[in-house]
Scaffold this motif. Sequence first.
Motif, PDB file in Angstrom:
ATOM      1  N   SER A  93      -2.914  -5.404  -3.483  1.00 25.11           N
ATOM      2  CA  SER A  93      -3.251  -6.823  -3.514  1.00 25.11           C
ATOM      3  C   SER A  93      -2.439  -7.607  -2.496  1.00 25.11           C
ATOM      4  N   GLU A  94      -1.150  -7.279  -2.366  1.00 24.40           N
ATOM      5  CA  GLU A  94      -0.282  -7.992  -1.431  1.00 24.40           C
ATOM      6  C   GLU A  94      -0.698  -7.740   0.018  1.00 24.40           C
ATOM      7  N   LEU A  95      -1.059  -6.504   0.327  1.00 25.85           N
ATOM      8  CA  LEU A  95      -1.488  -6.197   1.696  1.00 25.85           C
ATOM      9  C   LEU A  95      -2.787  -6.910   2.049  1.00 25.85           C
ATOM     10  N   ASP A  97      -3.947  -9.668   0.768  1.00 30.19           N
ATOM     11  CA  ASP A  97      -3.660 -11.102   0.926  1.00 30.19           C
ATOM     12  C   ASP A  97      -2.936 -11.382   2.240  1.00 30.19           C
ATOM     13  N   LEU A  98      -2.064 -10.469   2.634  1.00 30.24           N
ATOM     14  CA  LEU A  98      -1.324 -10.650   3.880  1.00 30.24           C
ATOM     15  C   LEU A  98      -2.269 -10.624   5.076  1.00 30.24           C
ATOM     16  N   VAL A  99      -3.176  -9.662   5.099  1.00 30.61           N
ATOM     17  CA  VAL A  99      -4.149  -9.565   6.196  1.00 30.61           C
ATOM     18  C   VAL A  99      -5.046 -10.798   6.210  1.00 30.61           C
ATOM     19  N   ASP A 100      -5.456 -11.236   5.020  1.00 28.96           N
ATOM     20  CA  ASP A 100      -6.300 -12.426   4.928  1.00 28.96           C
ATOM     21  C   ASP A 100      -5.554 -13.654   5.459  1.00 28.96           C
ATOM     22  N   ALA A 101      -4.266 -13.760   5.120  1.00 30.27           N
ATOM     23  CA  ALA A 101      -3.466 -14.895   5.591  1.00 30.27           C
ATOM     24  C   ALA A 101      -3.310 -14.860   7.106  1.00 30.27           C
ATOM     25  N   SER A 102      -3.167 -13.662   7.679  1.00 28.23           N
ATOM     26  CA  SER A 102      -3.009 -13.557   9.132  1.00 28.23           C
ATOM     27  C   SER A 102      -4.271 -13.988   9.863  1.00 28.23           C
ATOM     28  N   LYS A 103      -5.433 -13.772   9.218  1.00 27.56           N
ATOM     29  CA  LYS A 103      -6.693 -14.172   9.836  1.00 27.56           C
ATOM     30  C   LYS A 103      -6.887 -15.686   9.785  1.00 27.56           C
ATOM     31  N   LYS A 104      -6.279 -16.326   8.790  1.00 26.58           N
ATOM     32  CA  LYS A 104      -6.445 -17.760   8.615  1.00 26.58           C
ATOM     33  C   LYS A 104      -5.364 -18.577   9.321  1.00 26.58           C
ATOM     34  N   GLU A 156      -3.456  -4.617   9.930  1.00 23.50           N
ATOM     35  CA  GLU A 156      -4.840  -4.622   9.446  1.00 23.50           C
ATOM     36  C   GLU A 156      -5.406  -3.202   9.422  1.00 23.50           C
ATOM     37  N   ALA A 157      -5.159  -2.424  10.470  1.00 27.49           N
ATOM     38  CA  ALA A 157      -5.650  -1.041  10.514  1.00 27.49           C
ATOM     39  C   ALA A 157      -4.984  -0.200   9.429  1.00 27.49           C
ATOM     40  N   ILE A 158      -3.688  -0.423   9.213  1.00 24.90           N
ATOM     41  CA  ILE A 158      -2.969   0.319   8.177  1.00 24.90           C
ATOM     42  C   ILE A 158      -3.505  -0.037   6.795  1.00 24.90           C
ATOM     43  N   THR A 159      -3.780  -1.321   6.596  1.00 25.46           N
ATOM     44  CA  THR A 159      -4.309  -1.763   5.301  1.00 25.46           C
ATOM     45  C   THR A 159      -5.668  -1.135   5.017  1.00 25.46           C
ATOM     46  N   LYS A 160      -6.523  -1.036   6.029  1.00 27.09           N
ATOM     47  CA  LYS A 160      -7.834  -0.410   5.841  1.00 27.09           C
ATOM     48  C   LYS A 160      -7.679   1.039   5.396  1.00 27.09           C
ATOM     49  N   LYS A 161      -6.753   1.747   6.019  1.00 20.09           N
ATOM     50  CA  LYS A 161      -6.504   3.138   5.634  1.00 20.09           C
ATOM     51  C   LYS A 161      -5.911   3.214   4.226  1.00 20.09           C
ATOM     52  N   PHE A 162      -5.023   2.273   3.917  1.00 22.20           N
ATOM     53  CA  PHE A 162      -4.408   2.238   2.586  1.00 22.20           C
ATOM     54  C   PHE A 162      -5.472   2.008   1.507  1.00 22.20           C
TER      55      PHE A 162
END
Length: 252
Positions: A93-95, A97-104, A156-162
């Motif tokens: 969940s944290e990852l 949200d982090l990726v989403d925050a970076s996009k915004k 973002e790439a790491i999160t997708k793999k995670f």
Amino acid sequence: MAFAGRMRSSLPLVSKLLRSEFLSLASRSAPQRALLSPTFSDSEFSRNYATATGKKEDKNVKVPLALYGGAGNYASALYLAAVKANALDKVESELVDLVDASKKSPIFSAFIKDLSVKKSVRVQAINEICAHAKLSDVTKNFLALLAESDRLRNIEAITKKFLELTRAHRGEVIATVTTVIPLPPQEEKDLKDTLQEILGQGTKVKLEQKIDPSILGGLVVEFSQKVFDMSIKTRASQMERFLREPVDISSL
């Protein structure tokens, strides 16, 4: 989750830490900027992360999928640490949200992608953001090590793999159905039930719809690296190729 709000409120921290750094970049040459932060190898990252988490290797904990490449290696290391800490769902969940925050946030996005930012600045900013957002120790240690090793830009790439690993852990299969218009609820349910029957009761099918007018009609279903193309566009192409083939009169 409230993380996005906390992330936005943490942006002044990033701005404060980066302001002097960004202002001084104009006076540096490109070669100088490129040499500011050395990168770590995958093996160095694994050793450092294992040390930071304080976890000994557990032979009983294994990744549910074999992932390759840098992003896959980091995602696998994070997965093992999260499972050992019994924090898999929280870290996921944290990852996200982090990726989403970076996009915004243009400021945060620039921060994680700019290799010219000093390592000490990156690590300090990440530690303050993690503390302010009250992230788990597993996520905090992971992000700090990414910042230290110049890999934060790959989050973002790491999160997708995670996410591939967490879904496999839960026995989930993501099926993407592409149509011209959204499927009616009953048709969506029927398709999901059919896929569930194909994949067996040991899996949980999650259906994601994608709209693409270019397929003209019908649908395209993708799951588990399989593609079932039943679109009008593909059928029309197949028919066109068939009609263009020469006819063997002798066989008539």
